[in-house]
Write an enzyme that holds these catalytic residues in place. Structure first.
Site, mmCIF file in Angstrom:
data_model
loop_
_atom_site.group_PDB
_atom_site.id
_atom_site.type_symbol
_atom_site.label_atom_id
_atom_site.label_comp_id
_atom_site.label_asym_id
_atom_site.label_seq_id
_atom_site.Cartn_x
_atom_site.Cartn_y
_atom_site.Cartn_z
ATOM 1 N N GLY A 297 -6.582 2.895 -0.987
ATOM 2 C CA GLY A 297 -5.651 1.802 -0.689
ATOM 3 C C GLY A 297 -6.311 0.466 -0.962
ATOM 4 N N ARG B 11 -4.868 7.229 -7.287
ATOM 5 C CA ARG B 11 -5.424 8.522 -6.890
ATOM 6 C C ARG B 11 -5.641 9.346 -8.151
ATOM 7 N NH1 ARG B 11 -1.955 9.727 -1.625
ATOM 8 N NH2 ARG B 11 -2.843 8.051 -0.370
ATOM 9 N N ASP C 267 -13.659 6.223 2.748
ATOM 10 C CA ASP C 267 -14.406 7.480 2.824
ATOM 11 C C ASP C 267 -14.028 8.468 1.713
ATOM 12 O OD1 ASP C 267 -11.969 7.914 3.990
ATOM 13 O OD2 ASP C 267 -12.764 8.360 5.982
ATOM 14 N N THR D 47 -11.404 -1.442 2.929
ATOM 15 C CA THR D 47 -10.222 -0.853 3.556
ATOM 16 C C THR D 47 -9.781 -1.764 4.682
ATOM 17 O OG1 THR D 47 -9.507 0.872 5.095
ATOM 18 C CG2 THR D 47 -11.841 0.635 4.831
ATOM 19 N N ASP E 238 -8.527 -0.791 7.363
ATOM 20 C CA ASP E 238 -8.486 -0.054 8.624
ATOM 21 C C ASP E 238 -9.713 -0.237 9.520
ATOM 22 O OD1 ASP E 238 -5.978 1.050 7.904
ATOM 23 O OD2 ASP E 238 -7.004 2.517 6.650
ATOM 24 N N ASP F 143 -12.269 1.469 9.849
ATOM 25 C CA ASP F 143 -12.660 2.705 10.513
ATOM 26 C C ASP F 143 -13.879 3.358 9.865
ATOM 27 O OD1 ASP F 143 -11.388 3.307 8.172
ATOM 28 O OD2 ASP F 143 -9.990 4.756 9.024
ATOM 29 N N ARG G 51 -4.349 3.763 10.174
ATOM 30 C CA ARG G 51 -4.619 5.210 10.076
ATOM 31 C C ARG G 51 -4.869 5.825 11.457
ATOM 32 N NH1 ARG G 51 -8.280 7.221 5.244
ATOM 33 N NH2 ARG G 51 -9.877 6.347 6.598
#
Lengths: 323, 323, 323, 323
Positions: D11, D72, D103, D126, D128, D130, D172
């Site tokens: 993303g 992708r 990741d 990202t 996120d 995370d 996420r």
């Protein structure tokens, strides 16, 4: 007409890219070729001329500035310079021009047409909104919103500290930018070239407010106001009201940049298409504009010589709203 | 401790309201009463002290400025003034104070504690980020983003016109605001008080860029730089490079206002709670801060006397990125 | 007329506060008293009526929402409810009303005047711009800019991933919000209630673009479009073009909030003053508006029953610009 | 090492362009060649590989999305695909890679190194936040501010209408985005995957507030929360509290776009340089990051397998601040 050129000239304004995009896409739509001329008349003289297509203007509608750049050209002001420019256009087979700019730009286009017969249709590209022949110019709405956003921020600190802020906004010889900044910014006073605002009036208004226990004030000063620039006005006022904590902010070039607002993108897009279709209709030495929601074309000579008056009701509005 | 007072002092910064809100809500949460003291020490001396509750701070987290206002107080600098302040606090039953401000604010609180034993815990509220004892101060992140947003707009017009812009940003004696403005704004040069940047270096860098056919440049000048303010620097550079079209913008007070960023709201909220809980733990003359994601309390005296050094890697980063 | 009431009703829109401020200040300016009625007709029935003065509206011009709040009232739809409302107004000595809202609001005011003779003058407060009698409604310009800002962000990610985004914007039964979002957002397709856009047309346009190696697309869907909402449209299109990576975003209530733009503050300020001065001139059951830069008053009945047509040139513009 | 490749994958996030720019400029600074690989692993397999220089990354630091695009790749997940990718790199003489992503991206790089020995250093890209191995990821600060800006707008309308808004934010499986949105947005409740928040708790909190005459509420729902998405949560709550006017807004892809904040530009610039210098130091299969203001490199395997825990104090902060 099979091939046209487009350029931006004079001070840049937000929405110029949206207008370039519309010119290019309208040309493609109508099956004619379009060339971008870089740095305005300067690049025309030098031959900085490049073919554009639909893809050249992808993803620029939201960008400030102008991908074609802008510059002043002393050469184009001379007959020799214009001759070179004409030869460059001849060499590239360009039969008509689209000029995005202001009155200086259109003055040049008028002379060029008289000498060489190259027709130009113009789009009103200036933040100052001082062009006769259109209700709004491309970039004006964005410049006002940018200035207003800054004024909102300054008011945060003015309110927190009991201060008087003198904020200078752009607009050349007109108060078009200053007026909505004053009304929308909740200013107590607006100083514009179109009306006379004496230092005495400013001092009296601030003193009256102060005596009613109002402690923070905003005064919007148009750069072209007769009373002087914001720094000068503040100094004169401070002399009469030494207990007030006066500050000056000159918004400056920030007002020329930024992503164009919706209104500027709409106007720029309409103008770009109108310029191409105007050229195809055989127009020359005319500026496209929107007046009362209608597309109009105005001779360059009128955009240069006629004044666009500011609505006098607006100054009254500042008075009512700062009661 | 049953009743505390909260005030803002010194230059205002975005997030002060979010911090006031957190102080009030944390007090309510812990079952103690909280009073707002208006205009900092000035209002403390004069008794501008009002009870606050959870509702008093509704819908202010996103607002710039400070609802408690800020002011300088000459009276509080005198023993008589502080005596009056103490009497006002006594009268309202206020046993502890929370001060949102910078080193000047904390200096006053230190003296006040020595004289009258009223404990104060502080929150770092300044856009300058020059306080030892915390990684970031409340308002810093917002001020940097506001300045950067203006720089982005100026770059639009710089790029369109082949210009050199000298942009002056705030920061008192530190380059904390200037550094991310330079890196994030894609500037070619940054001039900060912590390092020496000679006019010769500026001239050479611009000339080298120019010779590589780079035509627009941005130079960020921290207001406290030794080489002078942006106007002075520009004038000196222009003398050496008269062919360049140099412009100056002083961003000014815009940097103090505006709705706080997420990071400033987070920090302000954490600090407000930490101040209340610090007072309840019996702390006095300490500033709350976040260092390496951990809550820390630093004696006021350290926040005033110790320097917070800027990462020297950042200046190198400007050089690498403007290759 | 010595005393008037002001209220907001229906969906809130950015600029309502600027309009309330102008109403209050204009009332003060003209020496009449003004009361704020909270939650529209609901609060009128319940007597949530409070005196306002110049200070009540300080520092609200830049705020979204409405400080007078808004609500739906079932009671006011009944004769009993309106009787209660009338009694409340009588009790407070309110002789005239200013209603900031849309056609539902004006319908109520018309009935109320017939039954009780209380005159109302209205200001057009809705983001949808679907009111006959004014070129623009208060909040429309802000809503469009908010939506456009979101679309700019979505295009970043659309471009980075070769995606088709179906973005649903507000606007009730009109395409007024959708059109500038499509033109200003560089969309390939716009679907509005005023024109029929078949799913086949959407599929063909996307397929044609794809075959010309265009890989990211934006389709703006007005919430009132006949082809369905954005989710439904996307599902139907995806069925025909399964290889495309389609995403849906419904912008939603974000479009109702935010600080009003300069244009909305100007319009709201003018409308507020015009409402007060209209009432003082003896107007009743009329909405103030600006048409072609002139202040006009239009009977409520016309604002409710007449259609404001969208310029058909705009749809053509989307086609030209997405060439 | 004489020649490296850079790509973005997964993303997109704001600041990726700033990172690409820093990679390119750092490569030039260190005298090595740099190639841009378009569409991540997909383009690596297909050979969409182009030389970049300092000029390729001019004026992109402020842009959302990624000029290198992202996609992708199913092919790269197969041994055949990776073989093709390796051959493409060989053909272009690329000896090391810089991957900007999350990741999934790093997992691919790990396998690729094992099979072909091509070293990759990664930058955390990202929204996120995370990823283990860095305090913040590139794009996180911008995404939070974008979401918060939307929440501010929604609160305008929530306050004006006495409504409960359930706002779904991205993230996420983590609450990193939700937490500052809740604290900074003045939300009453936050629902994140890391903690269990029962529907009963939500209902009780809203009911308690309502009984204390609080009438508008904001509930932030992280997309990964166990209680369901915002639409589901709202439906369940509405069943228990049918008198409340509940609305749902899903912020969606707006959160991925937009011009990066100052913090994201700083982080991205530092990471870009760190990636190049890491490769030159002989690092492989490591991600650059900043932990406690220090540059650190963490093995890809740790960034993939280890959890980055959210500070539990933050949830307590939401409770205190909504008192």
């Amino acid at each position: 007409m099979k091939r046209i050129g487009v350029f931006t000239s004079g001070g840049d304004s937000p929405g110029m890219n949206a207008c370039i995009r519309a010119v290019v896409r309208a040309a493609v739509y109508h099956g004619i070729e379009v060339y971008g001329i870089h740095r305005g008349y300067k690049g025309m003289v030098k031959g900085e001329i490049y073919k554009m297509d639909s893809h050249s203007v992808s993803n620029i509608i939201q960008k400030g500035g102008t991908i074609l750049r802008s510059a002043r050209s002393r050469e184009f002001m001379t007959p020799e310079g214009r001759k070179l420019a004409y030869e460059q256009l001849q060499e590239h087979g360009i039969e008509g021009l689209i000029a995005i700019g202001g009155d200086g730009t259109f003055t040049g286009a008028n002379i060029f047409f008289e000498e060489y017969g190259i027709p130009t249709v113009g789009a009103p590209g200036t933040i100052d909104n001082d062009l006769y022949g259109t209700d709004y110019t491309i970039g004006y709405d964005t410049a006002v919103n940018t200035a207003l956003d800054a004024i909102d921020k300054i008011r945060d600190t003015a309110d927190s500290h009991d201060r008087v802020f003198f904020i200078e906004v752009m607009g050349r010889d007109s108060g078009y930018i200053a007026i909505p900044c004053a009304i929308g910014g909740g200013a107590e006073i607006v100083m514009i070239p179109e009306t006379e605002t004496s230092i005495d009036y400013v001092v009296d208004t601030l003193r009256t407010g102060w005596n009613r226990s109002k402690t923070s004030f905003i005064v919007i000063v148009a750069e072209g106001d007769d009373a002087g620039n914001a720094t000068e006005v503040a100094a004169k006022v401070q002399q009469e009201l030494p207990h007030m904590d006066a500050r000056v902010t000159i918004l400056g070039h920030v007002q020329r940049g930024g992503s164009p607002t919706a209104a500027d993108r709409m106007l720029a897009s309409q103008m770009g298409v109108a310029c191409v279709e105007g050229l195809l209709q055989g127009r020359k030495c005319e500026m496209a504009g929107i007046i009362n929601k209608e597309l109009v074309y105005t001779p360059f000579i009128d955009t240069i010589t006629k004044d666009k008056l500011i609505n006098p009701q607006y100054v009254r509005l500042v008075d009512i709203l700062s009661v």
